[in-house]
Design an enzyme around this catalytic site. Structure first.
Site, PDB file in Angstrom:
ATOM      1  N   TYR A 177      -9.314-113.964 -33.626  1.00  0.00           N
ATOM      2  CA  TYR A 177      -9.156-114.243 -32.335  1.00  0.00           C
ATOM      3  C   TYR A 177      -9.833-115.030 -31.457  1.00  0.00           C
ATOM      4  O   TYR A 177     -10.143-114.494 -30.582  1.00  0.00           O
ATOM      5  CB  TYR A 177      -8.810-112.974 -31.647  1.00  0.00           C
ATOM      6  CG  TYR A 177      -7.555-112.176 -32.026  1.00  0.00           C
ATOM      7  CD1 TYR A 177      -6.531-112.777 -32.749  1.00  0.00           C
ATOM      8  CD2 TYR A 177      -7.280-110.662 -31.653  1.00  0.00           C
ATOM      9  CE1 TYR A 177      -5.548-111.964 -33.502  1.00  0.00           C
ATOM     10  CE2 TYR A 177      -5.987-110.225 -31.959  1.00  0.00           C
ATOM     11  CZ  TYR A 177      -5.326-110.845 -32.927  1.00  0.00           C
ATOM     12  OH  TYR A 177      -4.195-110.050 -33.186  1.00  0.00           O
TER      13      TYR A 177
ATOM     14  N   LYS B 248      -9.579-107.388 -46.048  1.00  0.00           N
ATOM     15  CA  LYS B 248      -9.006-107.858 -47.068  1.00  0.00           C
ATOM     16  C   LYS B 248      -9.919-108.618 -47.874  1.00  0.00           C
ATOM     17  O   LYS B 248      -9.764-110.009 -48.260  1.00  0.00           O
ATOM     18  CB  LYS B 248      -7.734-108.816 -46.650  1.00  0.00           C
ATOM     19  CG  LYS B 248      -6.640-109.531 -47.511  1.00  0.00           C
ATOM     20  CD  LYS B 248      -5.844-108.228 -47.756  1.00  0.00           C
ATOM     21  CE  LYS B 248      -4.729-108.795 -48.916  1.00  0.00           C
ATOM     22  NZ  LYS B 248      -3.794-107.706 -49.460  1.00  0.00           N
TER      23      LYS B 248
END
Ligand code: NAI
Length: 359
Positions: free
Chosen positions: A124, A191
């Site tokens: 972001y 991840k």
């Protein structure tokens, strides 16, 4: 003596809901001198600037703000206002407590998870390359040359950057939070098995900070997809979660869903010497009448503010009142009634009066 606090009413449901939170703080007897500063889409339409410098100056000077949601429509000619505010004030840690309230219809009765989200980097940052531009073509050419991997024609690109500095400070924040609030463990989610150089760096750094600096706090990690599955099936496995920016955003909403919805989900965003308290929810464009929105998330955000400024007794009193009103289930808004069309649902102001009455 009174506390100087900035109040940003915001867009959509924001002005109604921040007024409710303000009324509750005043009724709780905490002396506050509010510096009301408007920002957001409405301010942009009036002045051409969605986040005037005076708003940032006020928050910097006071060190604390209570904020309503700010709208950034997809087609807006300015960058996301929340993102800009967080970047300008370096608000790097988002804290979102998600806990069940008796009486609120939800999938579980005993969820108590704190989601701590990194807020300045990751997906972001707003660093993006638009499809078809010269810069994007050059970037694609560079990537293909460096990696030998092909990127499809007509692609847009968003940058995900995760740094050692950004990870160290969010993991330290989460660890200190766990210690200060007597929580039992911290789980980092990532991840790293796919994104080795961004999430992998997050995991490696988190493990190092946890073991070298906070050996006394139990620490574990989970791959984000497994984490989501386990949150939905067995939320009691988790206590404090620390996540990179985008996962934190998604998981905070997921946890809000586990505990009764966005109308009840409070939040605080912290930097060094500055903190902004706001609900997790946005401006509620689908709520036709802002007076029908649930004020609890903003009132509970205000209790986090009270803890932050050193008024824990008032914070506990307000939280107990909100819990009592929710448990009784009579003077509550439509979203926490058993059926959304329940004709006995009250307005935000009426629910606020019920909270004040049981203070
Ligand atoms: P939203 O949070 O406004 O709405 C999502 C869902 O939550 C809807 O079903 C809505 O009805 C419900 N909801 C929201 N507030 C509620 C309340 N007080 N009581 C009961 N239910 C409530 O998210 P959406 O529609 O994605 O975003 C709308 C706008 O808000 C966008 O312009 C976005 O940029 C902005 N936004 C601002 C945020 C902030 O200022 N921190 C955070 C999220 C979105």
């Amino acid at each position: 003596m009174s506390y100087d606090i900035t109040l940003v009413p915001g867009d959509g449901t924001g002005p109604v809901l921040t007024a409710c939170a303000r009324r509750v703080l005043e009724a709780a007897g905490v002396p506050i001198s509010w510096d009301v500063q408007d920002a957001g889409q409405g301010t942009f339409e009036r002045t051409g600037d969605p986040l005037p410098e005076r708003v940032l100056a006020s928050i910097r000077a006071n060190g604390v703000a209570l904020k309503g949601p700010l709208s950034t429509p997809v087609e807006a000619p300015y960058p996301n206002v929340n993102l800009t505010l967080r970047q300008e004030l370096d608000l790097y840690a988002g804290v979102r407590p998600c806990r069940s309230f008796p009486g609120v219809p939800s999938a579980y009765e005993d969820v108590d998870v704190i989601v701590i989200r990194e807020m300045t980097e990751g997906m972001y940052t707003g660093i993006e390359f638009e499809e078809g531009t010269v810069a994007t073509k050059e970037l694609i050419g560079f990537i293909e040359e460096e990696t030998g991997r092909r990127i499809r024609d007509r692609s847009g690109i968003s940058i995900k950057d995760i740094s050692v500095h950004g990870t160290e400070r969010i993991v330290r924040f989460a660890m200190r939070y766990a210690i200060d609030h007597a929580r039992s463990k911290v789980t980092a989610s990532h991840k790293a098995n796919i994104m080795k150089f961004s999430d992998g760096l997050f995991l490696e750094t988190a493990r190092r900070v946890a073991s070298e600096e906070f050996g006394q706090v139990p620490f574990e990690d989970r791959i984000i997809d497994a984490c989501c599955m386990q949150l939905v099936s067995t939320p009691e496995r988790f206590d404090v979660l620390v996540l990179p920016n985008m996962y934190g955003d998604l998981v905070a909403d997921l946890c809000a869903g586990l505990t009764g919805g966005l109308g009840l989900a409070p939040g605080g965003t912290h930097g060094d010497g500055v903190a902004v308290f706001e609900a997790v929810h946005g401006t509620g464009p689908r709520i036709k009448d802002p007076d029908r929105a649930n004020p609890s998330a903003l009132i509970l955000s205000a209790t986090l503010l009270l803890h932050h400024i050193g008024e824990p007794e008032a914070a506990d009193r307000v939280e107990r009142s909100v819990a009592a009103v929710l448990a009784e289930g009579r003077s509550v808004t439509y979203d926490v009634k058993p059926s959304r069309n329940d004709p006995t649902a009250v307005t935000a102001a009426e629910m606020t009066e019920a909270v004040i009455a049981s203070l």
